[in-house]
Design a protein around this motif. Structure first.
Motif, PDB file in Angstrom:
ATOM      1  N   ALA A  80     -35.905  21.342  76.005  1.00  0.00           N
ATOM      2  CA  ALA A  80     -34.854  20.649  75.260  1.00  0.00           C
ATOM      3  C   ALA A  80     -34.602  21.330  73.917  1.00  0.00           C
ATOM      4  O   ALA A  80     -33.448  21.497  73.491  1.00  0.00           O
ATOM      5  N   LYS A  81     -35.650  21.726  73.242  1.00  0.00           N
ATOM      6  CA  LYS A  81     -35.544  22.403  71.955  1.00  0.00           C
ATOM      7  C   LYS A  81     -34.774  23.711  72.089  1.00  0.00           C
ATOM      8  O   LYS A  81     -33.925  24.043  71.252  1.00  0.00           O
ATOM      9  N   SER A  82     -35.045  24.450  73.166  1.00  0.00           N
ATOM     10  CA  SER A  82     -34.342  25.707  73.406  1.00  0.00           C
ATOM     11  C   SER A  82     -32.865  25.471  73.705  1.00  0.00           C
ATOM     12  O   SER A  82     -31.991  26.173  73.182  1.00  0.00           O
ATOM     13  N   LEU A  83     -32.572  24.478  74.531  1.00  0.00           N
ATOM     14  CA  LEU A  83     -31.180  24.180  74.856  1.00  0.00           C
ATOM     15  C   LEU A  83     -30.398  23.759  73.618  1.00  0.00           C
ATOM     16  O   LEU A  83     -29.245  24.161  73.432  1.00  0.00           O
ATOM     17  N   ALA A  84     -31.026  22.946  72.764  1.00  0.00           N
ATOM     18  CA  ALA A  84     -30.361  22.547  71.526  1.00  0.00           C
ATOM     19  C   ALA A  84     -30.061  23.764  70.661  1.00  0.00           C
ATOM     20  O   ALA A  84     -28.982  23.868  70.059  1.00  0.00           O
ATOM     21  N   GLY A  85     -30.992  24.710  70.614  1.00  0.00           N
ATOM     22  CA  GLY A  85     -30.764  25.935  69.864  1.00  0.00           C
ATOM     23  C   GLY A  85     -29.669  26.796  70.476  1.00  0.00           C
ATOM     24  O   GLY A  85     -28.834  27.371  69.750  1.00  0.00           O
ATOM     25  N   MET A  86     -29.638  26.877  71.802  1.00  0.00           N
ATOM     26  CA  MET A  86     -28.601  27.654  72.482  1.00  0.00           C
ATOM     27  C   MET A  86     -27.209  27.095  72.193  1.00  0.00           C
ATOM     28  O   MET A  86     -26.213  27.829  72.199  1.00  0.00           O
TER      29      MET A  86
END
Length: 395
Positions: A306-312
């Protein structure tokens, strides 16, 4: 003109995965796996329709296995193969699209081998063996890294001295490009949006996992970097850790680089966190039974995703939808649901009944009525490689 047949080959260090793709059919005419090559236990499995067969090939190398696979594929194709598409992991900055194999391409794969020492040499073995066995057949390379060559410089550069990039190629390359490209195109088709006017977040989740931001059919950012170790928690890979962990372990435990590399790539991730397994199916069962390590591994995996997707999302001008794919992305309704619990700020909300239905190859939309689209799309890298091969042969 009759429908054409492309044999897709994916050579690993001790394996060959293959599929015969007919451009007019959605299913594979032939598919299989040669594994444990170079050992007394070398074996070849293949499936022709519903018929599954196995052949022991003690001590067979890649060329010996391909000497059996290629004529078999030609026979199944009715005597005519139109080309061979090869998956190559790392193309460095040399390749932005599929390429017909010639000496320049072979040298480019060799020169990128230092960036993927476990993969590119094996990929080369498959290409060179196929060229010897079928010298008159067009051979095409499709690179995992090529799709991500559209990333802007501010997304792919590391904040390290410039000479490391200029002289040694130290930058973010990204992987799983063929999968991210395929599912983003399928998402556009499913939602009736033009590929060239659509914006997606894509999560390819399996033993290796990565996220990608895709704008108008192009990669704008991705979670993997110089190597496939960067980014998400994976089956046995740690994903992102403090870069100073290496020196900390060397100072405090006396570990050398080989020990640290082995730990981060083969003993970490879901396996390391759970102390149990790198397989999400096993962990899901153990989590349901109250296993603390499995529960922790599951939650860390989903939170970091989730953290990565938010960053993407920083790379997108708008969000048309989120795509889940890969073995975990396609089959773990629980992992999808837990990940989306952490993404409330993006207003992504799931319909649990729809989510439960989308497993075992079932594609569909799983968002609730007040949410942006959330799609489950089975990936098909072999078909994408075949399509890229055919497109190149048509030019």
């Amino acid at each position: 003109m009759s429908a054409r047949n492309i044999l897709v080959i994916n050579c690993g260090s001790s394996s060959i995965k293959f599929a015969l793709v007919n451009e007019a059919r959605t299913s594979f005419s032939l598919q299989g796996l040669a594994e444990r090559l170079g050992s007394p236990e070398a074996i070849l499995h293949w499936q022709l329709g519903e018929d599954k067969q196995t052949r022991k090939m003690p001590d067979a190398n890649h060329q010996a296995a391909l000497a059996f696979i290629l004529p078999l594929a030609q026979e199944v194709a009715g005597g005519t193969l139109d080309g061979i598409g090869h998956r190559v992991v790392h193309g460095g900055e040399n390749f932005t699209s599929a390429s017909l194999v010639d000496e320049r391409v072979l040298e480019g794969i060799r020169s990128s081998a230092q960036l993927a020492p476990l993969h590119n040499p094996a990929n080369l073995i498959g290409i060179e063996a196929a060229m010897k066995l079928f010298p008159g057949l067009p051979q095409v390379t499709v690179f995992d890294t090529a799709f991500h060559q559209s990333m802007p410089e501010y997304a792919y550069r590391y904040a390290v001295p410039e000479y490391l990039y200029k002289e040694h190629g130290v930058r973010r390359y990204g992987f799983h490009g063929t999968s991210h490209r395929y599912v983003s195109q399928r998402a556009a088709e499913m939602t009736e949006l033009p590929v060239k006017d659509s914006c997606w977040l894509s999560a390819h989740l399996g033993n290796g996992s990565s996220t990608c931001a895709i704008v108008n059919g192009e990669s704008r950012d991705t979670s993997m970097g110089l190597t496939p170790l960067e980014g998400l928690v994976m089956g046995t890979r740690s994903g992102d850790v403090d870069p100073n962990l290496h020196s900390h372990l060397a100072r405090t435990l006396g570990w050398n680089l080989e020990q640290i590399d082995n730990m981060l790539n083969r003993e970490s991730g879901l396996k390391g966190l759970s102390g149990l397994s790198n397989d999400m199916r096993t962990l899901s069962e153990a989590r349901a039974a109250g296993h603390a390590g499995a529960t922790l591994a599951f939650d860390v995996f989903c939170y970091r995703l989730a953290k990565s997707l938010a960053g993407m999302a920083c790379a997108l001008p708008r969000l048309d939808g989120l795509i889940f794919t890969g073995g975990i992305g396609e089959n773990s309704a629980a992992a999808r649901s837990r990940t989306l619990q952490f993404l409330g700020l993006l207003h992504l909300r799931i319909d649990e009944e729809a989510n439960a239905r989308c497993v075992f190859g079932v594609a569909g939309e799983i968002q609730s009525k007040d949410s942006p689209r959330i799609l489950v799309i089975p990936t098909n890298e072999e078909r994408q490689i075949a399509l890229d091969t055919l497109a190149l042969l048509d030019t």
